[in-house]
Structures are given as C-alpha cells and as structure tokens.
Motif scaffolding. Structure first.
Motif: not given
Ligand code: NAD
Ligand code: DAU
Length: 354
Positions: A11, A13, A34, A60, A86, A160, A164, A190
C-alpha cells in the motif's frame, strides 16, 4: 538474520516502510504480507523486489489459518502492522469490510504472533508487535489551541476511525493481559508518491491534470495536519527500534492546512508546471455535499516522539508537495493503472494459483 513481517507493504505508506527497511537493514529478512486489495500494488516496489532480503507473500489477515502457517514457516521476531482498509468515504458505505480487516485482521495477527512467540524457546524476549494507527481515533478538534496528545481520550467519529480505535484497544489489551511486547503510533495525514488517488491530494493532482472538476467537501474549511510519507516511514523505523514497550507515540508535522487552501496551492503549483495561465485550474474547484459526520480538525502534538526518540520531519510542506506533484506527473502509467484497476487484474492473475 532478523525476520520481520510488514503487513500492508504494497500500500501507500507500507511500500515506503518496506523500501526503507529492505535498503537500510540488509541483515533483516523483510516479509511483505499483503492481500493486494484495490489499494495494494506491487508496482510500488519494483525497485527493491529482487533484493535478497525481501520476500512478498500474498495473503489476507482475516484468514487465521493462513497466518498460523505463515508465522510457523518464517518465525518472525517482529511485526509491523499497517494492513488496513484506510479510506473514510469507503467506510461510510461499507463499514463491515473495515471491521473485518482492521479489527478481526488485527486480532488474528496478535493471536498468530502470540502463539508463535510463546511456542519459541525465547518466548516474548526480543520480540516486538508494532501497530501503526491514525490520529482519527481521537475524534475532531474544535478549539484552535487544542492538539491531540497521547493522553487525549479516544472519540472516533467514522466507521473507519472506530475500527482503528478498536484495533488499538486490542493491541493494548494484549500488551496488558498477555504481557505481549507491543508498541503503537498514531499519525496524521500522509501525502507523497504512490498515494492512492481516492484521497484528497492525489485526487486533486489527477483531476487538475485531466481538467476534471475538483470536488471540495462542504466549504473546504476542514483542517488536516500533513506529513510527507517518507518522514512517517522514518518515524516508524524510529519507534520500532527505539520506542518503549507498551508506549504510544503520536506522529505529525505541525503542518495544518484547510482543505481549500491546499487545493488552491495545488492549482497554483500545477498551473506553473503544466504551463497553464495562472488561475486556470482553480476554475475547476467545485463545492460538493459534505462527507457525513466530517471531522472538522486534526492536529497532532508530536513532542513525545521528537523529545524522547529524537525523530523530526525532514521536509517542509511546499517542498514535499512539489516532489509529490513531480512524481505524479512523471508516473502517468502508474496513475492510469491504479485508476483503471489494471494493476489489480495483473497481480490477481500472477498470484491466482499460489
Ligand atoms: P492503503 O489503503 O494505501 O494500503 C493498505 C494496504 O493494506 C494495501 O496494500 C492493501 O492491499 C492491504 N490490505 C488491506 N486489507 C488487507 C487484508 N485483509 N489482508 C492483508 N492486506 C490487506 O493504506 P495507507 O494509507 O498506506 O495506510 C497504512 C496504515 O497506516 C493503515 O493502518 C492506516 O490506518 C494507517 N494510517 C494512514 C494514514 C494516511 O494518511 N494514509 C495516516 C495515519 C495512519
Ligand atoms: O488523519 C489520518 C487519516 O488521514 C488516515 O488515518 C486515513 O487513512 C487517511 O485516508 C486520511 O483521512 P482523511 O479523511 O483526512 O483523508 P482524505 O484524503 O480522504 O480527506 C482529506 C480531507 O479532504 C478531508 O477533510 C475530506 C476532504 N476531501 C477529501 C476528498 C477525497 C475533499 O474535500 N474532497 C475529496 O474528494
């Protein structure tokens, strides 16, 4: 060699975290676990996919039997858990998938790690479960002088953030009840390369480029605190290696912006880069119906991680935004493939029989 499972590494981050760990720690074996949902994409990691200390596993986290097998096979010393659903808007239309991945998936991972570690000779010694979370668990700020600290009471407002928050509580409960070695962080918004174009900044970049309407929710007055994704990845490295057991660290850039101001800034930057007359792109701004239950303001007090662990953001917002726009303009194919779902089909075929 130390083995670490990073979940959600395909994903936004997660891919930056995987890249940092694979390149900075050649003596670690990094397993990227992933499911490759619509948000996960191995094209984010082509530059490191052949490194000898990197392994991708498609799976998964809602599948407990699969996790038991994976932990049995790799015997990881560490877990850095980022996999999640997310996007707030998707959680409003489909809350259950957020419960499944963010809550059930997290508890499955905790169980798999606990069993694998307690079955090992060293037990919990030298092990670490790091849960990556969000500032949205704290709810919405209304007083301009207030910031989220690690002591702020949880008050999640969307499906959401509720999912979390629940996952954070489970991680702390496993630390308290079973004495599992856990650590957590809660980060603000981010932005940067590989950001999926359903979120504000990449969506606006995409639409400005395509001359499409720029949908601003409500009056655009909502405030977010923006951090360059590589700085978040650096903070995750810091917390994983230096964070105290059982502690939580808030991560943010002290960088608050109203949505409408960001959209205007992007319009200005992109008019210049695309050679359009000043003021062209801002005409695309379209105010649309507000997000249901839209949180007004997020703002992180990041003093704990800065003072106790010595982390600080490396990029100013304008510089980070410039880099981000340049990345999107140079990676048109990536943008086309994620918006069309082409990558998803490609990797689904590639991993269908594994
Ligand atoms: P994203 O949606 O870009 O990526 C999520 C990843 O998780 C994807 O690669 C997806 O394939 C994988 N995924 C989803 N369901 C799954 C499952 N059941 N089994 C295995 N893999 C699975 O998310 P992101 O924006 O990169 O966020 C990553 C983490 O950071 C999350 O936990 C989010 O809550 C947290 N976060 C995000 C932000 C932001 O601004 N994006 C800020 C703070 C915290
Ligand atoms: O604060 C951390 C959180 O930041 C993360 O936990 C989430 O995973 C991440 O998606 C992000 O949540 P937001 O809801 O703040 O991000 P999003 O990019 O969806 O929206 C940012 C702001 O922009 C928000 O106030 C809603 C608004 N917005 C969003 C979109 C997609 C618009 O005005 N128009 C849009 O089209």
């Amino acid at each position: 060699m130390k083995t670490i499972i990073i979940t959600g590494g395909a994903g936004f981050i997660g891919s930056h975290v995987v890249r940092l760990f694979v390149t900075k720690y050649p003596d670690y074996h990094i397993i990227n676990l992933d499911a490759l949902t619509y948000a996960g994409n191995l094209a984010n990691l082509t530059d490191i996919e052949n490194e000898p200390n990197y392994t991708f596993v498609r799976g998964d986290i809602t599948d407990a039997a699969f996790l038991a097998e994976l932990f049995g096979k790799y015997q990881p010393e560490g877990v850095i858990h980022l996999a999640a659903e997310s996007h707030v808007d998707r959680s409003i239309t489909d809350p259950m998938s957020f419960v499944m991945t963010n809550v059930v998936g997290t508890v499955n991972l905790l169980n798999a790690a606990k069993k694998s570690w307690l079955d090992s000779e060293s037990g919990f010694d030298g092990k670490r479960f790091y849960h990556v979370s969000t500032d949205e668990v704290y709810g919405s700020l209304h007083n301009p002088d207030e910031f989220f600290t690690e002591e702020t009471a949880y008050d999640p407002q969307s499906p959401y953030s509720a999912s979390k928050a629940a996952s954070d509580h489970f991680v702390r409960a496993y630390g308290n009840t079973y004495k599992m070695p856990v650590v957590l962080s809660n980060c603000s918004n981010n932005y940067g390369p590989n950001h999926f174009p359903e979120k504000l900044i990449p969506l606006m970049i995409h639409n400005i480029q395509q001359n499409k309407p720029l949908p601003v929710y409500g009056k655009g007055e909502n405030v977010r605190d923006w951090l360059f994704v590589v700085d978040h990845a650096r903070a995750i490295d810091t917390v994983f290696h230096k964070g105290k057991q059982g502690e939580t660290y808030n991560i943010g850039g002290f960088n608050e912006w109203k949505n409408i101001d960001i959209v205007h800034l992007l319009c200005r930057v992109m008019d210049e880069k695309l050679g359009r007359p000043a003021g062209t792109s801002s005409q695309l701004i379209t105010y649309v119906t507000d997000r249901a239950g839209h949180d007004l303001r997020y703002a992180i007090d990041a003093n704990k991680i800065m003072n106790e662990l010595g982390w600080e953001p490396s990029l100013q917002f304008e510089e980070g935004l410039n880099k981000t726009v340049d990345w999107f303009l140079a990676n048109q194919e990536w943008l086309n493939n994620v918006t069309s779902g082409a990558y998803q089909g490609y990797y689904q075929d590639m991993y269908a029989n594994r």
